[in-house]
Design a protein around this motif. Structure first.
Motif, short mmCIF file in Angstrom:
data_model
loop_
_atom_site.label_atom_id
_atom_site.label_comp_id
_atom_site.label_asym_id
_atom_site.label_seq_id
_atom_site.Cartn_x
_atom_site.Cartn_y
_atom_site.Cartn_z
N ASP A 1 0.81 -1.21 0.00
CA ASP A 1 0.00 0.00 0.00
C ASP A 1 0.85 1.27 0.00
O ASP A 1 0.54 2.22 -0.70
N THR A 2 1.90 1.28 0.82
CA THR A 2 2.70 2.50 1.00
C THR A 2 3.93 2.55 0.12
O THR A 2 4.51 3.61 -0.05
N GLY A 3 4.36 1.39 -0.41
CA GLY A 3 5.62 1.32 -1.14
C GLY A 3 6.74 0.94 -0.17
O GLY A 3 6.66 1.22 1.03
N VAL A 4 7.76 0.30 -0.70
CA VAL A 4 8.86 -0.18 0.14
C VAL A 4 9.60 0.98 0.80
O VAL A 4 9.88 0.95 2.00
N GLU A 5 9.93 2.02 0.03
CA GLU A 5 10.69 3.14 0.60
C GLU A 5 9.94 3.80 1.75
O GLU A 5 10.52 4.09 2.80
N ALA A 6 8.65 4.05 1.56
CA ALA A 6 7.85 4.68 2.62
C ALA A 6 7.76 3.77 3.84
O ALA A 6 7.81 4.24 4.98
N SER A 7 7.63 2.46 3.61
CA SER A 7 7.57 1.52 4.72
C SER A 7 8.87 1.53 5.51
O SER A 7 8.86 1.56 6.74
N VAL A 8 10.00 1.50 4.81
CA VAL A 8 11.30 1.52 5.48
C VAL A 8 11.48 2.82 6.25
O VAL A 8 11.95 2.79 7.40
N LEU A 9 11.09 3.94 5.68
CA LEU A 9 11.21 5.22 6.39
C LEU A 9 10.36 5.24 7.66
O LEU A 9 10.82 5.68 8.72
N ARG A 10 9.14 4.74 7.57
CA ARG A 10 8.27 4.72 8.75
C ARG A 10 8.80 3.75 9.81
O ARG A 10 8.80 4.05 11.00
N LEU A 11 9.25 2.56 9.39
CA LEU A 11 9.82 1.60 10.34
C LEU A 11 11.08 2.15 10.99
O LEU A 11 11.27 2.03 12.20
N SER A 12 11.94 2.77 10.21
CA SER A 12 13.18 3.36 10.75
C SER A 12 12.87 4.47 11.74
O SER A 12 13.49 4.55 12.81
N GLY A 13 11.90 5.31 11.39
CA GLY A 13 11.51 6.38 12.31
C GLY A 13 10.95 5.84 13.61
O GLY A 13 11.24 6.36 14.69
N LEU A 14 10.17 4.77 13.51
CA LEU A 14 9.62 4.14 14.70
C LEU A 14 10.73 3.60 15.59
O LEU A 14 10.74 3.84 16.81
N VAL A 15 11.70 2.89 15.01
CA VAL A 15 12.81 2.35 15.79
C VAL A 15 13.60 3.48 16.44
O VAL A 15 13.96 3.40 17.62
#
Length: 117
Positions: free
Chosen positions: A38-52
């Motif tokens: 839904d969000t795209g890989v790059e957006a998912s990685v950015l959101r996961l990285s920000g969460l961590v």
């Protein structure tokens, strides 16, 4: 002391915790969707990285494990992206199905039904 980040990533929200090796939860946070379909890989990685980053705040996690809805066909790309952001951490991406089965049926066969978005 070793630290662990556990993430449940979905199509609506993503929830993460930081725990120490004794099982003490040190921080907990929810952010938006991380389903890469839904969000795209790059957006998912950015959101996961920000969460961590928000969970850990200066602590280097020993292990980051994320169960992400829709990750099955994008698992490697998500792992590479998160590993690049946290090179000192062991990163493992699985699907939400993997997490559900491991939690409910740790020693045998079974099935699960996921009724999120």
């Amino acid at each position: 002391m070793r630290y662990f980040v556990a993430i449940d990533g979905g199509g609506t929200k993503t929830h993460g915790i930081l725990a120490d090796e004794n099982g003490n939860i040190l921080s907990e946070l929810s952010v938006g969707a991380t389903n890469p379909n839904d969000t795209g890989v790059e957006a998912s990685v950015l959101r996961l990285s920000g969460l961590v980053n928000e969970l850990a705040k200066g602590i280097t996690p020993s292990v980051i494990c994320a169960g992400v809805a829709g990750a099955g066909n994008r698992r490697e790309a998500l792992e590479e992206g998160l590993s690049s952001a946290f090179p000192a951490s062991r990163v493992k991406i699985v699907t939400d199905v993997d997490l559900t089965l491991a939690a409910e049926l740790p020693e045998g066969d079974g099935c699960c039904l996921i009724c999120g978005t």
